[in-house]
Design a protein around this motif. Structure first.
Motif, PDB file in Angstrom:
ATOM      1  N   SER A  45       0.840  -1.201   0.000  1.00 47.73           N
ATOM      2  CA  SER A  45       0.000   0.000   0.000  1.00 47.73           C
ATOM      3  C   SER A  45       0.877   1.253   0.000  1.00 47.73           C
ATOM      4  O   SER A  45       0.554   2.257  -0.628  1.00 47.73           O
ATOM      5  CB  SER A  45      -1.001  -0.001   1.154  1.00 47.73           C
TER       6      SER A  45
ATOM      7  N   ARG B 180       0.733   4.146  -2.816  1.00 44.84           N
ATOM      8  CA  ARG B 180       0.542   5.573  -2.503  1.00 44.84           C
ATOM      9  C   ARG B 180       1.663   6.412  -3.109  1.00 44.84           C
ATOM     10  O   ARG B 180       1.425   7.495  -3.635  1.00 44.84           O
ATOM     11  CB  ARG B 180       0.447   5.778  -0.994  1.00 44.84           C
TER      12      ARG B 180
ATOM     13  N   ASP C 121       0.683   9.171  -5.883  1.00 44.55           N
ATOM     14  CA  ASP C 121       1.012  10.549  -5.528  1.00 44.55           C
ATOM     15  C   ASP C 121       1.881  11.184  -6.616  1.00 44.55           C
ATOM     16  O   ASP C 121       1.643  12.313  -7.049  1.00 44.55           O
ATOM     17  CB  ASP C 121       1.726  10.552  -4.170  1.00 44.55           C
TER      18      ASP C 121
ATOM     19  N   GLU D 246      -6.096  11.198  -2.887  1.00 44.36           N
ATOM     20  CA  GLU D 246      -6.830  10.145  -2.171  1.00 44.36           C
ATOM     21  C   GLU D 246      -8.023  10.789  -1.474  1.00 44.36           C
ATOM     22  O   GLU D 246      -7.857  11.706  -0.667  1.00 44.36           O
ATOM     23  CB  GLU D 246      -5.924   9.446  -1.155  1.00 44.36           C
TER      24      GLU D 246
END
Ligand code: ASP
Length: 591
Positions: free
Chosen positions: A154, A158, A162, A168
């Protein structure tokens, strides 16, 4: 190195080494093991970071400290202060095996009952017991590592999202029940008697609304809920990586998420993935009998209908379709091995009527189970269709085309397993595109959206919506890796009229469509941008990257195969007062 110093501890159990010799340290952890050999006593203490040995000697250790040590049991939580010393006999199997701690104080922070199973890598606890005491199970390295692995995935997701400028956003968990898809989990609303929320099967409509809102690139690692019939390794609540983008074509989406696939393989597994190929649904079904082809091996399906029909073999003559696969080097299979394959295809889950085989022997002769009906020349021609070589075995099935292709897919996967062609360290992703938009449901005599009702048809197929809806292709895409569907998505409809039309084709009246999806169609009247996206099964991603097939192993507190959480004992009945408050009356069956 992380500094984990707190008021309780100066170091963690796993981090100490030769370099720390003679340091005074304070450690906290759980008692893995105590060995009492009279004059000497050893304690292994474990925390998240590792295990370290504490040594006490009757002659030199403080009496108080020795007394505490003697009272310890497995899984007691202790705090030890002492000095790091080099070990006389080192243990190369332990990360901290060069050193040990000579304690000055041992404090029991909390005693423990004897755990119901051993907290070791190989435990004596069965599945049920471990699930009931999952918090103890997580103390074991394999489970703990899986959760840490999940975290890494995860984290990498991210990072990538990003970098690509995705934001998000959390979407609500209490939403509205909608038809289509799986069954919803329902939550009664106390303050609105007789009304219900539903838990989201996915944030689909919300992410589309976020595009109307102008957020442009959205993602979320999010819990989804589906009240489906239970199957092995299916969780009623699971996690998706859910994504949506505006002003994109399907190509843009595939490119962005091919990038994610590459990023994850590179950063998690150190594997470089080359360009991910595209395959149409039609090609996948045709060549592999599945829209989730395992491309680690070839063994494509070959159509033999024209070649083998009409030669007096009734089974083939009466079949709609005949097809087969070529198992390289398997002509030497024994009768027993062939019988196993026959049994395999006849299993109810597969459902083939039987199996015909043709051995292309290494001496060039051809022998089959239907020699009576075909000349050797005819069978040779069949081997040519497969581009078979001497030594190969042809496996042939017949029946309705769609069903037979599906059976051949199963047989192909089975042969792939038997021949070791499905290597666990090889990864073959593929994008499957051009799915049919609709699926006919024979029982209900109506069409269902194959993906979901918000998926856009291909522009050139829109005119077919009225005349031949089954022929309409969707701008949809699935990511398949090694025969497993990891994600799926589409370009969405963003015009109210087309969305209304699709609801109509799906058999909704205008009123029903408005009642259920009016909020979305209204939003489309306020400048909805063209948009599309994808969602990935996050649990599956994690399992796949870790080389496992079981998603449950990567979920901290999973449900069992009956959908129960045996640790908190849920689902559970509610007291009458609570039911009354919710306006729910349960019919109690006393018979
Ligand atoms: N919401 C879809 C699903 O859950 C994925 C998508 O179309 O983005 O399968």
């Amino acid at each position: 190195m992380l500094n984990l110093t707190t008021h309780h501890r100066t170091h963690t159990c796993g981090e100490l080494s030769h370099a720390d010799i003679n340091k005074e340290v304070t450690l906290c952890g759980w008692v893995q093991r105590v060995r009492d050999k009279g004059g000497m006593l050893w304690i292994d203490v474990r925390d998240r970071y590792g295990v370290i040995q504490i040594v006490l000697e009757e002659s030199s250790t403080e009496i108080n400290c020795m007394q505490n040590a003697k009272s310890l049991g497995r899984e007691y939580v202790i705090k030890v202060t002492g000095v790091v010393k080099e070990r006389m006999s080192k243990n190369p199997k332990m990360k901290t095996g060069d050193i040990e701690i000579i304690p000055t104080t041992i404090e029991v922070l909390n005693p423990s009952q004897v755990p119901p199973f051993t907290i070791e890598d190989n435990t004596d606890g069965g599945d049920n017991l471990r699930m009931k005491y999952r918090y103890l199970d997580i103390r074991r390295n394999p489970v703990k590592h899986n959760l840490e692995f999940r975290h890494n995935v995860s984290h990498q997701i991210r990072n990538y999202m990003d970098e690509q400028n995705f934001v998000e956003v959390e979407t609500p968990v209490l939403i509205k029940s909608t038809p289509e898809g799986a069954r919803d989990f329902i939550v009664p609303s106390r303050v609105n008697p007789g009304e219900f929320y539903a838990l989201p099967q996915s944030p689909q409509t919300f992410k589309q609304l976020l595009m109307v809102a102008g957020l442009d690139r959205y993602y979320q690692i999010v819990k989804c809920f589906r009240d489906e019939d239970l199957r092995a390794d299916r969780q009623p609540e699971f996690t998706q990586l859910d994504c949506e983008m505006s002003f994109v074509t399907q190509q843009d989406i595939l490119q962005t998420f091919s990038g994610l696939v590459k990023h994850l393989f590179k950063n998690i597994k150190g594997i470089e993935i080359s360009e991910i190929p595209l395959m149409t649904y039609q090609e996948a079904m045709h060549s592999y009998g599945s829209d989730k082809p395992d491309l680690r091996f070839d063994m494509k399906l070959v159509d033999l209908t024209t070649q083998l029909k009409g030669k007096g073999f009734l089974v083939f003559d009466s079949a709609e379709w005949i097809g087969g696969i070529c198992a390289k080097g398997c002509a030497i299979y024994t009768r027993k091995q062939i019988d196993e394959l026959i049994e395999f295809v006849k299993k109810p889950q597969i459902g083939a009527g039987g199996l015909v085989y043709v051995r292309y022997n290494s001496d060039g002769t051809v022998k089959s189970s239907v020699d009576k009906f075909y000349t050797e020349d005819e069978l040779k021609k069949v081997t040519e269709l497969f581009k078979a070589a001497p030594g190969d075995l042809l496996l042939i099935l017949c029946g309705k085309e769609k069903h037979t292709r599906k059976c051949l897919n199963e047989l192909r996967l089975e042969m792939g397993n038997r021949l070791g062609l499905r290597k666990s360290d090889e990864y073959k992703p593929v994008w499957i595109i051009d799915f049919p938009l609709l699926e006919w449901n024979e029982e209900e005599k109506r069409f269902y959206a194959m993906h979901h009702p918000f998926t856009s048809p291909k522009t050139e197929d829109i005119p077919l919506l009225d005349s031949q809806p089954e022929k309409v292709r969707a701008i949809a895409h699935d990511l398949v890796i090694n025969g497993t569907e990891i994600g799926g998505g589409s370009i969405r409809i963003h015009q109210k009229e087309l969305q209304e039309k699709i609801f109509h084709v799906l058999g909704f009246t205008k009123e029903e469509a408005n009642e259920k999806f009016g909020f979305l169609m209204n939003a489309f009247e306020f400048g909805a941008p063209p948009h599309g996206g994808i969602a990935f099964g996050f649990d599956r991603w994690v399992a796949l990257l870790c080389g496992s097939e079981t998603i449950r192993d990567f979920i901290a507190f999973p449900k069992n195969n009956a959908g129960r959480d045996v640790m908190i004992d849920s689902p559970s009945p509610l007291p009458d007062v609570q039911l009354k408050e919710l306006g729910i009356s349960i019919q109690k069956n006393n018979t």
